[in-house]
Design a protein around this motif. Sequence first.
Motif, PDB file in Angstrom:
ATOM      1  N   TYR A 306      40.703  25.892  36.216  1.00 30.42           N
ATOM      2  CA  TYR A 306      40.404  24.993  35.074  1.00 30.42           C
ATOM      3  C   TYR A 306      39.595  25.254  34.099  1.00 30.42           C
ATOM      4  CZ  TYR A 306      39.870  20.296  33.227  1.00 30.42           C
ATOM      5  OH  TYR A 306      39.676  19.095  32.463  1.00 30.42           O
ATOM      6  N   VAL A 307      38.299  26.064  34.727  1.00 27.41           N
ATOM      7  CA  VAL A 307      37.095  26.297  33.680  1.00 27.41           C
ATOM      8  C   VAL A 307      37.171  27.626  33.335  1.00 27.41           C
ATOM      9  CG1 VAL A 307      35.526  24.690  34.837  1.00 27.41           C
ATOM     10  CG2 VAL A 307      35.414  27.100  35.643  1.00 27.41           C
ATOM     11  N   TRP A 308      37.900  28.524  33.814  1.00 20.93           N
ATOM     12  CA  TRP A 308      38.112  29.988  33.228  1.00 20.93           C
ATOM     13  C   TRP A 308      37.041  30.738  33.653  1.00 20.93           C
ATOM     14  CZ3 TRP A 308      42.865  31.502  30.518  1.00 20.93           C
ATOM     15  CH2 TRP A 308      43.616  30.544  30.337  1.00 20.93           C
ATOM     16  N   TYR A 309      36.261  30.369  34.555  1.00 21.38           N
ATOM     17  CA  TYR A 309      35.137  31.373  35.048  1.00 21.38           C
ATOM     18  C   TYR A 309      35.472  32.059  36.510  1.00 21.38           C
ATOM     19  CZ  TYR A 309      31.795  30.122  31.546  1.00 21.38           C
ATOM     20  OH  TYR A 309      30.960  30.017  30.027  1.00 21.38           O
ATOM     21  N   ALA A 310      34.951  33.140  36.543  1.00 22.50           N
ATOM     22  CA  ALA A 310      35.167  33.853  37.951  1.00 22.50           C
ATOM     23  C   ALA A 310      34.398  33.357  39.094  1.00 22.50           C
ATOM     24  CB  ALA A 310      34.765  35.345  37.620  1.00 22.50           C
ATOM     25  N   ASN A 311      34.768  33.442  40.400  1.00 16.02           N
ATOM     26  CA  ASN A 311      34.058  32.910  41.172  1.00 16.02           C
ATOM     27  C   ASN A 311      33.729  34.078  42.328  1.00 16.02           C
ATOM     28  OD1 ASN A 311      36.181  33.285  43.461  1.00 16.02           O
ATOM     29  ND2 ASN A 311      37.447  31.815  42.140  1.00 16.02           N
ATOM     30  N   ALA A 312      32.864  33.808  43.445  1.00 16.06           N
ATOM     31  CA  ALA A 312      32.499  34.673  44.226  1.00 16.06           C
ATOM     32  C   ALA A 312      32.985  34.572  45.570  1.00 16.06           C
ATOM     33  CB  ALA A 312      30.813  34.826  44.460  1.00 16.06           C
ATOM     34  N   ASN A 313      34.224  34.103  45.500  1.00 13.61           N
ATOM     35  CA  ASN A 313      35.200  33.626  46.784  1.00 13.61           C
ATOM     36  C   ASN A 313      36.595  34.450  46.849  1.00 13.61           C
ATOM     37  OD1 ASN A 313      36.191  31.977  48.767  1.00 13.61           O
ATOM     38  ND2 ASN A 313      35.142  30.179  47.961  1.00 13.61           N
ATOM     39  N   PRO A 314      36.327  35.654  47.481  1.00 13.25           N
ATOM     40  CA  PRO A 314      37.689  36.547  47.360  1.00 13.25           C
ATOM     41  C   PRO A 314      38.759  35.817  47.975  1.00 13.25           C
ATOM     42  CG  PRO A 314      35.744  37.645  48.173  1.00 13.25           C
ATOM     43  CD  PRO A 314      35.160  36.281  48.099  1.00 13.25           C
ATOM     44  N   ALA A 315      38.408  35.026  49.013  1.00 11.85           N
ATOM     45  CA  ALA A 315      39.469  34.023  49.833  1.00 11.85           C
ATOM     46  C   ALA A 315      40.183  33.209  48.948  1.00 11.85           C
ATOM     47  CB  ALA A 315      38.965  33.206  51.025  1.00 11.85           C
ATOM     48  N   SER A 316      39.680  32.851  47.857  1.00 12.77           N
ATOM     49  CA  SER A 316      40.314  32.076  46.822  1.00 12.77           C
ATOM     50  C   SER A 316      41.265  32.583  45.906  1.00 12.77           C
ATOM     51  CB  SER A 316      39.478  31.365  45.841  1.00 12.77           C
ATOM     52  OG  SER A 316      39.074  32.297  44.760  1.00 12.77           O
ATOM     53  N   MET A 317      41.101  33.804  45.849  1.00 13.20           N
ATOM     54  CA  MET A 317      41.865  34.651  44.824  1.00 13.20           C
ATOM     55  C   MET A 317      43.704  34.383  44.838  1.00 13.20           C
ATOM     56  SD  MET A 317      39.904  35.718  42.842  1.00 13.20           S
ATOM     57  CE  MET A 317      40.776  36.643  41.486  1.00 13.20           C
TER      58      MET A 317
END
Lengths: 365, 304
Positions: A306-317
């Motif tokens: 939704y916000v087009w920012y990266a996360n630090a959560n590899p499991a979400s990829m």
Amino acid sequence: MNLKSRVSAIAFAVGTVVSFSAQAEDVVHFYNWSDYIDEATLPNFEEETGISVVYDVFDSNEVLEAKLLSGQSGFDLVVPTNDFLGKQIQAGAFMPLDREQLPNWSNLDPQMMAQLETVDPGNQYAVPYMWGTTGIGINEDKVKAALGEDAPINSWSLVFEKEYLEKLESCGVVALDAPTEVMSSAMNYLGLDPNSTDRDDIQQATDLLLDIRPHYRYFHSSKYINDLANGDICVVIGWSGDIAQAAARAEEADNGVNVSYIIPKEGALMWFDMLAIPRDAKNPEGAHTLINYLMRPEVTADITNYVWYANANPASMPMVDPEVANDESIFPTPEVREKLWLPKVLDQRTTRTITRSWNKIKTGQ
Amino acid sequence: MKKVTERLKQHAEHGKRWVIALPMIWLLLFFALPFLIVIKIAFAESALAIPPYTELVTMAGDALDLHLYFGNFSFIAEDSLYLNAYLNSIKMAAISTALCLLIGYPMAYHIARAKPERQSILLLLILLPSWTSFLIRIYAWIGILKSNGVLNNSLLWLGLIDEPLAILNTNLAVYIGIVYAYLPFMVLPLYANLVKHDYSLIEASQDLGARRFTSFWQITFPLSRNGMIAGSMLVFIPVVGEYVIPELLGGSSSIVIGKVLWQEFFNNRDWPLASSLALIMLVLLMIPIHLFRKFQDKEWEDAK
């Protein structure tokens, strides 16, 4: 009013207060950046847990910090950026996180958590929410119209060199009103240490910015999203996800504006927005529940989509839209990652020097 | 009978005290107390703590330590940025006040001279915009003034200009915003003054052969001096500290004290310096307020 009705009125009033405070147990006051969450995230959380969320937004770290340092922010969960977080930890603004209540901690990227120890030793106080970079957003057609096909759109020189700015000025060049980030980028462009606290280095960056200042239209940290999407401006030093949002808005409006985000080849500042619980939080349990919820892979993926920012959560990829996951301006390649730098915590004197220089740049005084 | 009047008198005295007590409590709670807190912070040193400044009074064993720090004031004196910001704010306030007076006077005059039943409608029209939030109205001006906005698009469509006018983010936009927002504060006291004028004075002057302008200039204008001063004060004083309008409509190059205060408070997290700046601004604003009071006192004396 006779005695009986007076008593019942008081009883009613007390009852209301009691039931109100009983309800207050299940309320989490969440203070986040503007345009920074999926519309469905909080309603889903409320439905699942029965905890209601009072959501409020800010658009600068400074505003959040002033509330935290007053000692009575009134919030249970806040999202400062890593360098500000470091300072606020030193001031004693947060309570340590209880990992027992955060089983989803295991989803986080260990390498990034290690990087974050520079501001939060032992990762005691905060977990990453989203991360991004500070780079350049452009309206491709307008920039190419002004500079020709071989415009240096992959370099900081686009926004720091006079020869290009002179031609871009009329279509609108703007920058974030984030002194440390713009100064740091300028130092990087000059080949200096972007985290330098040396007065001479800061002076060199100031001189560069003073020189190009007349070509900038304004400095603001949120106005540019709409302006870029509407075609009111053509170049901005801005945040990755905000520029991606501008691109999405332009696409939605179908107004013929093509926006793209660039991480300059010289490198860019990388930042993490961190979830932390203020020391005076009234509902730390609720805040922990919300943090844990936000660290769920599917929830994190929805927010990133939704916000087009990266996360630090590899499991979400696996659940991130390929369009976002494969966008190298959002999730940079390992080679580009090498060139990103994390801001350090600045001492009071350096902060003051940078603010004073920034004032001089913005106002000419 | 005598007893009754005496008791009534006593009651009146009592009531008077109560009536005065209310505004006094208001002043104490919302002016004096916050002001004392600002003074306290102005003499502290900034520190990395919650709250981010040192305590003025500390107990060390049996001794009471009073730590007054004057560094903030000397710092403000050393850097020309602050002086320039004050001067700029005062200039901005002075020009805005003059513009409000120029535009507001004819409006107030016209309303005061209109038929009584029309007066209330006209006054309502002056007040009506303030039923919408101040912030929203200023944001609306962004929509009107921006290069892609209502004004530029209409002018372009009419063929009056070939290129959009750059008004937003300039000082012009700030003046438009301020005059728009503060005009009612000029018009209302002026109207209140003008409507009380004794029209027979004008008639007398006209009977004696004065032209309309002469009777306005010789009679109405001097009589309305108090209204002009009151309106000017109501505009000038808040505009000196105005932050929202320069921030939203102004360019980055306009430096006013409101913005400098913000930077000190937020960017530098230096609450003591910000408080010192606020304190100095307040002292500066006391001067016109004091002059106004003196002038008013004199008027009272003359009236007697």
